[in-house]
Design a protein around this motif. Structure first.
Motif, PDB file in Angstrom:
ATOM      1  N   ILE A 162       8.192  45.041  17.988  1.00  0.00           N
ATOM      2  CA  ILE A 162       7.993  44.400  16.694  1.00  0.00           C
ATOM      3  C   ILE A 162       9.444  44.450  15.907  1.00  0.00           C
ATOM      4  N   GLY A 163      10.544  45.235  16.474  1.00  0.00           N
ATOM      5  CA  GLY A 163      11.681  45.068  15.807  1.00  0.00           C
ATOM      6  C   GLY A 163      12.775  46.082  16.415  1.00  0.00           C
ATOM      7  N   GLY A 164      13.951  45.679  16.391  1.00  0.00           N
ATOM      8  CA  GLY A 164      15.086  46.480  17.252  1.00  0.00           C
ATOM      9  C   GLY A 164      16.400  45.773  17.133  1.00  0.00           C
ATOM     10  N   TYR A 165      17.469  46.099  17.520  1.00  0.00           N
ATOM     11  CA  TYR A 165      18.510  45.665  18.266  1.00  0.00           C
ATOM     12  C   TYR A 165      19.315  46.006  19.400  1.00  0.00           C
ATOM     13  N   LEU A 166      20.153  45.217  19.761  1.00  0.00           N
ATOM     14  CA  LEU A 166      20.731  45.607  21.120  1.00  0.00           C
ATOM     15  C   LEU A 166      22.361  45.796  20.718  1.00  0.00           C
ATOM     16  N   LYS A 167      23.043  46.452  21.353  1.00  0.00           N
ATOM     17  CA  LYS A 167      24.532  46.862  21.018  1.00  0.00           C
ATOM     18  C   LYS A 167      25.085  45.413  20.457  1.00  0.00           C
ATOM     19  N   ASN A 168      25.995  45.774  19.431  1.00  0.00           N
ATOM     20  CA  ASN A 168      26.659  44.534  18.767  1.00  0.00           C
ATOM     21  C   ASN A 168      25.876  43.580  18.358  1.00  0.00           C
ATOM     22  N   GLN A 169      24.589  43.737  17.999  1.00  0.00           N
ATOM     23  CA  GLN A 169      23.622  42.659  17.592  1.00  0.00           C
ATOM     24  C   GLN A 169      23.346  43.331  16.186  1.00  0.00           C
ATOM     25  N   ASP A 170      22.743  42.372  15.464  1.00  0.00           N
ATOM     26  CA  ASP A 170      22.021  42.651  14.060  1.00  0.00           C
ATOM     27  C   ASP A 170      20.487  43.101  14.128  1.00  0.00           C
ATOM     28  N   LEU A 171      20.069  43.828  13.345  1.00  0.00           N
ATOM     29  CA  LEU A 171      18.583  43.974  13.568  1.00  0.00           C
ATOM     30  C   LEU A 171      17.536  43.109  13.354  1.00  0.00           C
ATOM     31  N   ALA A 172      16.703  42.871  14.349  1.00  0.00           N
ATOM     32  CA  ALA A 172      15.752  41.811  14.190  1.00  0.00           C
ATOM     33  C   ALA A 172      14.299  42.354  14.200  1.00  0.00           C
ATOM     34  N   LEU A 173      13.746  41.483  13.334  1.00  0.00           N
ATOM     35  CA  LEU A 173      12.237  42.019  13.096  1.00  0.00           C
ATOM     36  C   LEU A 173      11.291  40.970  13.182  1.00  0.00           C
ATOM     37  N   ASP A 174      10.232  41.314  13.977  1.00  0.00           N
ATOM     38  CA  ASP A 174       9.350  40.393  14.214  1.00  0.00           C
ATOM     39  C   ASP A 174       8.214  40.127  13.219  1.00  0.00           C
ATOM     40  N   THR A 175       8.343  39.437  12.232  1.00  0.00           N
ATOM     41  CA  THR A 175       7.550  39.645  10.877  1.00  0.00           C
ATOM     42  C   THR A 175       6.806  38.219  10.722  1.00  0.00           C
ATOM     43  N   GLY A 176       7.003  37.123  11.445  1.00  0.00           N
ATOM     44  CA  GLY A 176       6.299  35.937  11.377  1.00  0.00           C
ATOM     45  C   GLY A 176       5.634  35.666  12.748  1.00  0.00           C
ATOM     46  N   GLU A 177       5.340  34.247  12.731  1.00  0.00           N
ATOM     47  CA  GLU A 177       4.515  33.782  13.730  1.00  0.00           C
ATOM     48  C   GLU A 177       5.467  33.500  14.809  1.00  0.00           C
ATOM     49  N   ILE A 178       6.774  33.371  14.553  1.00  0.00           N
ATOM     50  CA  ILE A 178       7.581  32.750  15.684  1.00  0.00           C
ATOM     51  C   ILE A 178       8.555  34.265  15.821  1.00  0.00           C
ATOM     52  N   PRO A 179       8.862  34.938  16.636  1.00  0.00           N
ATOM     53  CA  PRO A 179       9.663  36.071  16.999  1.00  0.00           C
ATOM     54  C   PRO A 179      11.261  35.284  16.989  1.00  0.00           C
ATOM     55  N   PRO A 180      11.922  36.194  16.403  1.00  0.00           N
ATOM     56  CA  PRO A 180      13.413  35.796  16.485  1.00  0.00           C
ATOM     57  C   PRO A 180      14.104  35.443  17.822  1.00  0.00           C
ATOM     58  N   SER A 181      14.922  35.012  18.103  1.00  0.00           N
ATOM     59  CA  SER A 181      15.429  34.527  19.417  1.00  0.00           C
ATOM     60  C   SER A 181      16.128  35.834  19.930  1.00  0.00           C
ATOM     61  N   ARG A 182      16.607  36.726  19.108  1.00  0.00           N
ATOM     62  CA  ARG A 182      17.456  37.801  19.552  1.00  0.00           C
ATOM     63  C   ARG A 182      16.710  39.038  19.514  1.00  0.00           C
ATOM     64  N   LEU A 183      15.359  38.915  19.308  1.00  0.00           N
ATOM     65  CA  LEU A 183      14.468  40.126  19.239  1.00  0.00           C
ATOM     66  C   LEU A 183      14.477  40.815  20.613  1.00  0.00           C
ATOM     67  N   PRO A 184      14.789  41.900  20.664  1.00  0.00           N
ATOM     68  CA  PRO A 184      14.684  42.712  22.122  1.00  0.00           C
ATOM     69  C   PRO A 184      13.461  42.807  22.918  1.00  0.00           C
ATOM     70  N   GLN A 185      13.726  42.811  24.107  1.00  0.00           N
ATOM     71  CA  GLN A 185      12.739  43.202  25.119  1.00  0.00           C
ATOM     72  C   GLN A 185      13.164  44.274  26.087  1.00  0.00           C
ATOM     73  N   CYS A 186      12.080  44.937  26.471  1.00  0.00           N
ATOM     74  CA  CYS A 186      12.464  45.908  27.270  1.00  0.00           C
ATOM     75  C   CYS A 186      11.271  45.739  28.580  1.00  0.00           C
ATOM     76  N   LEU A 187      11.769  45.588  29.647  1.00  0.00           N
ATOM     77  CA  LEU A 187      11.199  45.657  30.928  1.00  0.00           C
ATOM     78  C   LEU A 187      11.300  47.014  31.732  1.00  0.00           C
ATOM     79  N   GLU A 188       9.965  47.628  31.696  1.00  0.00           N
ATOM     80  CA  GLU A 188       9.801  48.663  32.563  1.00  0.00           C
ATOM     81  C   GLU A 188       9.413  48.736  33.808  1.00  0.00           C
ATOM     82  N   LEU A 189      10.262  49.108  34.887  1.00  0.00           N
ATOM     83  CA  LEU A 189       9.704  49.164  36.205  1.00  0.00           C
ATOM     84  C   LEU A 189       9.689  50.593  36.710  1.00  0.00           C
TER      85      LEU A 189
END
Length: 598
Positions: free
Chosen positions: A511-538
């Motif tokens: 629902i929110g977060g940021y990666l290195k050297n990026q601004d904070l991104a929050l998923d507050t609307g219907e369409i998630p921001p393009s820079r919203l982080p994802q985590c793939l856990e294997l």
């Protein structure tokens, strides 16, 4: 302007054109097959209804007919017995191709239900024939899971749009019915194309095949729109939504009860048929004949004159018993009957005409029971016109809200909760929502070991690899085709993990977060921001994870990774377990509950 700039300017449109051209023949063929099947269905139901009305004694054989249909499905149709729910499950999670025998089985089962006096509809049959026939193209065309998902949705739209003669509503139904509060716009072109082609196919066949026709209704005496009439439409919508919810719950309750007490599947429709037959002849055929079959004459009468107020209750009960005990057909036409007669009855207490309320109820009860307010509103515009459609739209929205997280399709998922208090149910199927609401919710914390898994799960030999990247990150293009049809990095890496034999892979939504050297991104609307982080856990063996990294290193240039070997993963799992226990303590704290209510 330089040539390269022009090419870049129209690159997106070129990709869209390629995608559209690819789907035109596929969706058209799905529409033709769905429309042809709907024509056969409509003709067969016209024949079944005519035979039953001329020979009322056929209703005496409803129970043995149900037994035969049950035997037919037990021996030849176990894999397709799920019906509409099976199709929705396949759209959500594409697995095996739906057997083509679903089409003849459901056509025969529906014909038998109507011939011998069951109270059922036809939309369920049209959806199953449209989707199962369309799905037969999956293997010859070597479709990916994503494309197969769109193909099934196109088949749903073709069946629905053609059987009722409402192509726009059919197209919207296909992209709306999957999840409450979510629209699958990636399927909009295939669904619209297949629905219109399906409708044209059915209308063309109607010229040559007797009995193929669509019912038409005319709404008269439409009041001018005002604040008062909007309020009355909203009040009617509340009634429509509650009745739609009640119908869905009663039908599911009867189904669960029948499964609990009658173990043999072929005996359930026998029992249901016996109950319907006793009711028909016990209360007198002259009074009850209008409650069996499709009931189209009564629906038409609801637009023209005042009917007994109890008509909708009788149809409600007859249909719930018929479908709940395993007879084949659909729920929508009975819902049209229930809604139109309920609207007619409401004209005795609301200052709107019986005709207008019948039209509103016809689509609004369906909107609440199927959780498809947009498709139902478009249906109203196609059937009744703009003036009546506006009132129907208001009733559909209110009905949808008041039906809650319940519906006639158990496999439908809660995409976006109807109210914030039930946000925890998002992502769950309606069947699971009902199950969780019925019993106490166990936390299972005591059964988890130090690794966060159920006791007995061996995790000591496993390691964890976590990859962090933006949701907009794409797989590196290694061919001109990949540049035309780019693939998301997350989807690509998930498939790669499966191919490398990694035991577990999870792509986390945040629902929110940021990666290195990026601004904070929050998923507050219907369409998630393009820079919203994802985590793939294997989670898997260290050698498998190392092999995965080596094979995909060219695609991981912008990916940050964390590697946790067995002992490190254990320590992190212990921390997460402590956090979970603390969260559960807070949740069960009465002071926290009081604060939440305030």
């Amino acid at each position: 302007m330089p040539e390269i700039s022009i090419r870049k300017s129209f690159q997106e449109q070129f990709r869209l054109l390629v995608e559209l051209v690819r789907w035109i023949p596929v969706a058209s063929l799905a529409g033709v097959m769905g429309g042809a099947a709907s024509a056969v269905l409509l003709a067969s139901l016209t024949l079944a209804t005519a035979l039953r009305e001329r020979h009322v004694w056929l209703v005496f054989f409803l129970a043995p007919a149900g037994w035969l249909v049950g035997l037919m499905y037990r021996h030849f149709g176990k894999s397709v017995e799920g019906g509409n729910n099976l199709i929705l499950e396949q759209v959500h999670d594409p697995q095996d191709v739906i057997p083509v025998r679903m089409t003849p089985l459901i056509l025969i089962g529906t014909f038998v239900s109507h011939l011998f006096g069951g109270s059922a509809g036809r939309e369920g049959t049209a959806i199953q024939t449209g989707a199962s026939l369309a799905d037969q193209m999956t293997r010859p065309l070597r479709m990916s899971p994503r494309d197969r998902r769109l193909l099934l949705m196109a088949g749903i739209s073709a069946g629905f749009g053609s059987v009722f003669g409402v192509p726009i509503a059919g197209a919207v139904f296909g992209i709306e019915v999957l999840a409450i509060g979510k629209l699958s716009y990636d399927a909009i072109a295939p669904c619209f194309l297949s629905s219109f082609i399906g409708d044209l196919t059915t209308r063309y066949i109607a010229r040559y095949l007797p009995g193929v026709h669509h019912a038409t209704y005319r709404v008269s005496d439409i009041a001018p729109m005002s604040l008062a009439t909007i309020l009355y439409a909203g009040l009617a919508g509340i009634a429509f939504g509650l009745v739609g919810m009640g119908f869905a719950k009663l039908t599911h309750t009867i189904s669960h009860t029948a499964r609990r007490f009658i173990s043999r599947s072929e005996l359930r429709p026998f029992a249901g048929g016996a109950i319907v037959t006793c009711a028909v002849f016990g209360f007198g055929v002259s009074h009850t004949a209008k409650y069996i079959g499709l009931g189209l004459p009564t629906i038409a009468a609801a637009f023209e004159s005042k009917l007994p107020f109890y008509d909708f209750i009788c149809k409600f009960l007859f249909t719930s018993v018929t479908l709940g005990t395993g007879f084949k057909g659909g729920e929508v036409t009975p819902l049209f009957y229930i809604g139109s007669t309920l609207g007619n009855a409401l004209s005795q207490v609301l200052p709107l005409s019986p005709s207008l309320l019948a039209g509103m109820g016809l689509v609004a009860v369906f909107a609440g029971a199927a959780n498809t307010p947009l498709a139902s509103t478009f249906m109203a515009f196609e059937l009744f016109g703009a003036e009546a459609g506006a009132y129907a739209g208001i009733a559909c929205v209110v009905s949808y809200l008041f039906s809650g997280h319940a519906g006639i399709y158990n496999a439908q998922r809660v995409g976006k909760s109807k109210h914030i208090a039930a946000a925890a149910e998002e992502g769950l199927s309606l069947a699971l929502v009902a199950k969780l609401r019925q019993g106490p919710q166990d936390t299972f914390v005591d059964d988890l070991n130090v690794y966060g898994y159920l006791e007995g799960s061996d995790m000591e030999h496993l390691s964890v690899l976590r990859l962090y990247f933006s949701a907009s990150e794409m797989r590196r293009a290694d061919s001109w085709w990949r540049r035309l049809a780019p693939q998301s990095l997350g989807s690509y890496l998930l498939h790669q993990a499966k191919e490398h034999g990694i035991e577990q892979a999870l792509l986390h939504r945040v629902i929110g977060g940021y990666l290195k050297n990026q601004d904070l991104a929050l998923d507050t609307g219907e369409i998630p921001p393009s820079r919203l982080p994802q985590c793939l856990e294997l989670v898997g063996g260290e050698e498998d994870l190392q092999s995965f990294l080596k094979h995909n290193r060219d695609h991981l240039g912008k990916v940050r990774s964390v590697f946790l070997r067995g002992e490190e993963a254990r320590y992190e799992a212990e921390i997460e377990r402590e956090e979970l226990e603390e969260a559960l303590k807070i949740e069960h704290d009465p002071h926290f509950a009081d604060t939440d209510e305030d």
